[in-house]
Structures are given as structure tokens and as C-alpha cells.
Scaffold this active site. Structure first.
Site, PDB file in Angstrom:
ATOM      1  N   TYR A 186     -98.513   6.598  85.542  1.00 17.82           N
ATOM      2  CA  TYR A 186     -97.895   8.029  85.508  1.00 17.82           C
ATOM      3  C   TYR A 186     -98.534   9.061  86.033  1.00 17.82           C
ATOM      4  CZ  TYR A 186     -94.960  11.877  83.638  1.00 17.82           C
ATOM      5  OH  TYR A 186     -94.184  12.930  83.632  1.00 17.82           O
ATOM      6  N   ASP A 220    -106.630   9.960  88.210  1.00 17.26           N
ATOM      7  CA  ASP A 220    -105.881  10.905  87.385  1.00 17.26           C
ATOM      8  C   ASP A 220    -106.533  10.648  86.020  1.00 17.26           C
ATOM      9  OD1 ASP A 220    -104.377  11.932  85.794  1.00 17.26           O
ATOM     10  OD2 ASP A 220    -102.558  11.214  86.795  1.00 17.26           O
ATOM     11  N   LYS A 277    -104.330  17.735  79.225  1.00 15.52           N
ATOM     12  CA  LYS A 277    -104.431  17.137  77.871  1.00 15.52           C
ATOM     13  C   LYS A 277    -105.561  17.771  77.132  1.00 15.52           C
ATOM     14  CE  LYS A 277    -100.892  13.722  78.478  1.00 15.52           C
ATOM     15  NZ  LYS A 277    -100.602  12.686  79.383  1.00 15.52           N
TER      16      LYS A 277
HETATM   17  C1  LIG Z   1     -99.578  13.225  80.740  1.00 14.15           C
HETATM   18  C2  LIG Z   1     -99.908  12.771  82.240  1.00 14.15           C
HETATM   19  C3  LIG Z   1     -99.692  13.501  83.390  1.00 14.15           C
HETATM   20  C4  LIG Z   1     -98.962  14.866  83.012  1.00 14.15           C
HETATM   21  O1  LIG Z   1     -99.098  15.724  82.428  1.00 14.15           O
HETATM   22  P1  LIG Z   1     -98.342  16.749  81.779  1.00 14.15           P
HETATM   23  O2  LIG Z   1     -99.074  17.729  81.242  1.00 14.15           O
HETATM   24  O3  LIG Z   1     -97.366  16.199  81.102  1.00 14.15           O
HETATM   25  O4  LIG Z   1     -97.572  17.347  83.093  1.00 14.15           O
HETATM   26  C5  LIG Z   1    -100.255  13.222  84.296  1.00 14.15           C
HETATM   27  N1  LIG Z   1    -101.087  12.136  84.567  1.00 14.15           N
HETATM   28  C6  LIG Z   1    -101.604  11.242  83.377  1.00 14.15           C
HETATM   29  C7  LIG Z   1    -102.404  10.178  83.545  1.00 14.15           C
HETATM   30  C8  LIG Z   1    -100.829  11.704  82.169  1.00 14.15           C
HETATM   31  O5  LIG Z   1    -101.192  10.906  81.000  1.00 14.15           O
END
Ligand SMILES: *Cc1c(COP(=O)(O)O)cnc(C)c1O
Length: 423
Positions: free
Chosen positions: A143, A238, A266
Site C-alpha cells: 500500500y 516507500d 508516520k
Molecule cells: C501509511 C502508509 C502510506 C500512506 O500514508 P498516509 O499518511 O496514510 O497517507 C504510504 N505508504 C506506506 C508504506 C504506508 O504504510
């Protein structure tokens, strides 16, 4: 009417779709209704009814220091007194950039945004603008936020064009995203052989956290680095979850691999809304106002968010809690695994550092289809009963749980007592 989670939820669903501002919070995947929280401190959460929970969700990853860490709270308070947003540069943004650049050898320059979704969306636009190519490659079960290009599911068969992961994502856009099985180096080679010259980037969670925790198999990330470099394809890690979680410099420093671009979020916001993307100077300088690729944000580099994030990173840098976090989490996971095995419940526990998932799966979990073999009915019962025991884990089989520096040995012991009772 007394205020409790049930009455608040009934009120919320009239005003907010599903009663929540992010779907997974509705607890639908675990056939439950959400609890409503009033406060949190350290490893604990309290709901409106006064119930106390040991929290392993950690706001979905940011709170590696636990809730309302004194250094983070103080930083936010002191900053707020000087104004919450200017839309004009501040020295703090330079300090934040320095912290990130120092932590990640692959990052020469960084741009702050307000969410992980924005970070990945912008990194992909940059990759497309820089290479002049339109196709992107992602992995099934990873994701990367909810932008159109990334909210795409695998088509049938290997190396097929993606199909929209949601109504509202045009097929024409989803069709530019190639979705491959995670940990499948051969599928990547085949796709790049065929579409490499049209492909702008490969984006990957170096440790997948959004199908539950799935570590990369030996050689997978190395293979990605090799085949992308050969074709001039931008490799994007990511690390929105893994950055500052599995190690101060993210998973890439553990693996010894340098991607071209990295997405963060995060933890770098310390619980406030933040994302960032950064990487090699010549790519980053394709961004406006230096280069032609447009990207912007009214609240980007927001003083409160910078303060909370920097306070968090400074504690992590000074205390380097990573081996202790790993030790605690390994013990917890080992014991849960043992307890489940004693009961003869098929399970597979995946853990990297302080992130983990207990899969109620019959065998090893190494990609989305093996994760999907999990018994989600059993997981729902496990989740509901854990919650009743005062232990909050992620409300889906396909999410990560997190241990923070605020979890004490006593918290872990109480959690294991809870698991025993639930089983
Ligand atoms: C949480 C997450 C996102 C998206 O971040 P948001 O702040 O919720 O938009 C993108 N990539 C990864 C791997 C994530 O865990």
C-alpha cells in the site's frame, strides 16, 4: 443517553461516512464496532467508557515513543505559542531536512509534505517527469497511499496491467500501473524486459507492512536495484512505515541498498500529519521551483509537525532504542507463536524489528496470496477477545502491530496473559 462508544458510533455514522475518517477504523474487517478514544499516554489508551488498553496500533506506526511522550508534547506546546503556520520558510525546515539527510545515505535533498499519500504520489510524478516515461511498477499487497496511480490491484496472471482498486480510479490510469507479486524477482525481470523502456519507476515497501508484515526474501531488493539501474528506472523505497522504525536510517541501511527516491511519513511526524520524499540531487532538482515538475502544499513543513517530528527523531538518535525494541518484540512474538502452537492453531508470525503480524495462516507468508490464505474469521475472534482483555491490536489480519519504547516488560507480560486467556 450515556456517552459510550456505541452511542458515539451511532451518531458518527449519520455525520461521517461509516462513522470514521479512515475506513479501517470502522473495525468492519473484524466484525466489530469501533471504540472511541479520549486520551492516551505511553503504552496506554483510554476509551470514552474509561476502559484501558495496551496499544499495539500506535496510530498505525508513528508513535514509536508511545503516546504523548514528554519531549514531543513540550516541543508542540513551545512551538504553538509562536504561531502554528506561516506559509513562509523557517529554520526548522532546514533542521528537519538535515536530520533526514544525515540518517539516509541515499537522500541528498528532501521535500516535506503532509501525508504519506502525498509523498508517494509526488515521488511518482517526479519519477515520471524526470524519466519522461508513464508506466510504473508496484507489488500486490503493498500500500502506498490512495492516489489514483497507486490504488490499483493486480490483474489476473503475472505481469498484467493493473485494474482500478476502487471505483473512481479511471482504467486508463490504472492501466499504466503494472502490479507484480511481492518477492517475485523473476516476475520483475520479465516485466522489465518487456516494458522497461516505458517504465518510470518501481515502487516497493522494502518490508511490506500493509498486507501484514512481510519481509523481503534474500536477494529480492538487490534484484530490484540491479534491474532498475540497467534500464534507467527510478527505484522508490516507500519507507513510510519502516523509516526510523526498523532502524534509524530505515530498512535501506540494514539492507545496504540505495534506492533513487525514498518516501517517509508516520514516525517523522511524531503523531502529526507529515510525509516526505527525498533522494538523489539531480532527480530532486527536477522539482519546482528549480525544475519543471510541479508539487506544492499550503501546510508543508508546518512548524508544529516539524517540531513533533524532530523531537521524536532526536530522542531516537540519542537513545538508539532499536536493539532493545527488537529484543522486546522478538520475545513477545516468540511467546505468542509458542502459545498458538501449543493449542494447535496454524499460525505464522512475521516480524521485522518492532513491527509484526500474527497470521492465522497455514504456512509461510511471503506475498499477498500466501497472506490471503489466513483464517480471517479466527483472526476476528482473536481481535475481539484481545480487545475485551484490554489489548488493542490492528483491527485487520492484514496490518502490522507495533511495539514502542513505552511498552514495559510488565505490558508485554500482561499482553501474554491476555493471549493465554483468549486462546
Ligand atoms: C501509511 C502508509 C502510506 C500512506 O500514508 P498516509 O499518511 O496514510 O497517507 C504510504 N505508504 C506506506 C508504506 C504506508 O504504510
Amino acid at each position: 443517553m450515556t456517552k459510550n462508544s456505541k452511542t458515539l458510533y451511532e451518531k458518527a455514522v449519520h455525520l461521517i461516512p461509516g462513522g470514521v475518517n479512515s475506513p479501517v477504523r470502522a473495525f468492519k474487517a473484524v466484525e466489530a464496532t469501533p471504540i472511541f478514544i479520549t486520551r492516551a499516554s505511553g503504552s496506554r489508551l483510554w476509551d470514552v467508557e474509561g476502559n484501558e488498553y495496551i496499544d499495539y496500533v500506535a496510530s498505525w506506526g508513528p508513535l514509536i515513543l508511545g503516546h504523548s511522550h514528554p519531549a514531543v508534547v513540550a516541543a508542540i506546546q513551545q512551538t504553538a505559542e509562536r504561531g502554528t503556520s506561516y506559509g513562509i520558510p523557517t529554520e526548522r525546515e532546514i533542521e528537519m531536512a538535515e536530520l533526514i539527510v544525515d540518517a539516509f545515505p541515499s537522500i541528498d535533498m528532501v521535500r516535506m509534505v503532509s501525508s504519506g499519500t502525498e509523498a508517494t504520489m509526488s515521488a511518482i510524478r517526479l519519477a515520471r517527469g524526470y524519466t519522461g516515461r508513464d508506466r510504473i511498477i508496484k507489488f500486490d499487497g503493498c500500500y502506498h497511499g490512495h492516489s489514483d496511480s497507486l490504488l490499483v490491484k493486480a490483474g489476473s496472471g503475472i505481469a498484467t496491467f493493473g485494474i482500478p482498486g476502487s471505483p473512481g480510479v479511471p482504467e486508463e490510469i490504472a492501466g499504466l500501473t503494472i502490479t507484480l507479486p511481492y518477492n517475485d524477482g523473476a516476475a520483475v525481470r520479465a516485466a522489465i524486459e518487456r516494458y522497461g523502456d516505458e517504465t518510470a519507476c518501481v515502487i516497493v515497501e522494502p518490508v511490506a507492512g500493509n498486507m501484514g508484515v512481510v519481509p523481503p526474501q534474500a536477494g529480492f531488493l538487490e534484484e530490484l536495484r540491479k534491474v532498475t539501474a540497467e534500464k534507467g528506472i527510478i527505484l522508490i523505497f516507500d519507507e513510510v512505515i519502516t523509516g526510523f522504525r526498523v532502524a534509524y536510517g530505515g530498512y535501506q541501511t540494514l539492507a545496504g541498498i540505495e534506492p533513487d527516491l525514498t518516501c517517509l511519513g508516520k514516525i517523522i511526524g511524531g503523531g502529526l500529519p507529515v510525509g516526505a520524499f527525498g533522494g538523489k540531487r539531480d532527480i530532486m532538482e527536477a522539482l519546482a521551483p528549480v525544475g519543471p515538475v510541479y508539487q506544492a502544499g499550503t501546510l508543508s513543513g508546518n512548524p508544529l509537525a516539524m517540531a513533533a517530528g524532530m523531537a521524536t527523531l532526536n530522542v531516537l538518535r540519542e537513545e538508539t532504542p532499536y536493539s532493545k525494541l527488537e529484543e522486546k518484540t522478538a520475545y513477545l512474538c516468540g511467546e505468542v507463536d509458542r502459545l498458538l502452537n501449543e493449542k494447535g492453531i496454524p499460525n505464522h508470525v512475521n516480524r521485522v524489528g518492532s513491527m509484526f503480524t500474527v497470521f492465522f495462516a497455514p504456512g509461510a507468508v511471503f506475498d499477498f496470496s500466501s497472506a490471503s490464505a489466513s483464517n480471517t474469521k479466527l483472526f476476528s475472534r482473536y481481535f475481539q477477545n484481545m480487545l475485551a482483555q484490554g489489548i488493542s491490536i490492528a483491527p485487520s489480519q492484514f496490518e502490522a502491530s507495533f511495539v514502542s519504547t513505552a511498552h514495559s516488560d510488565e505490558d508485554i507480560a500482561r499482553t501474554l496473559e491476555g493471549v493465554k486467556k483468549v486462546l
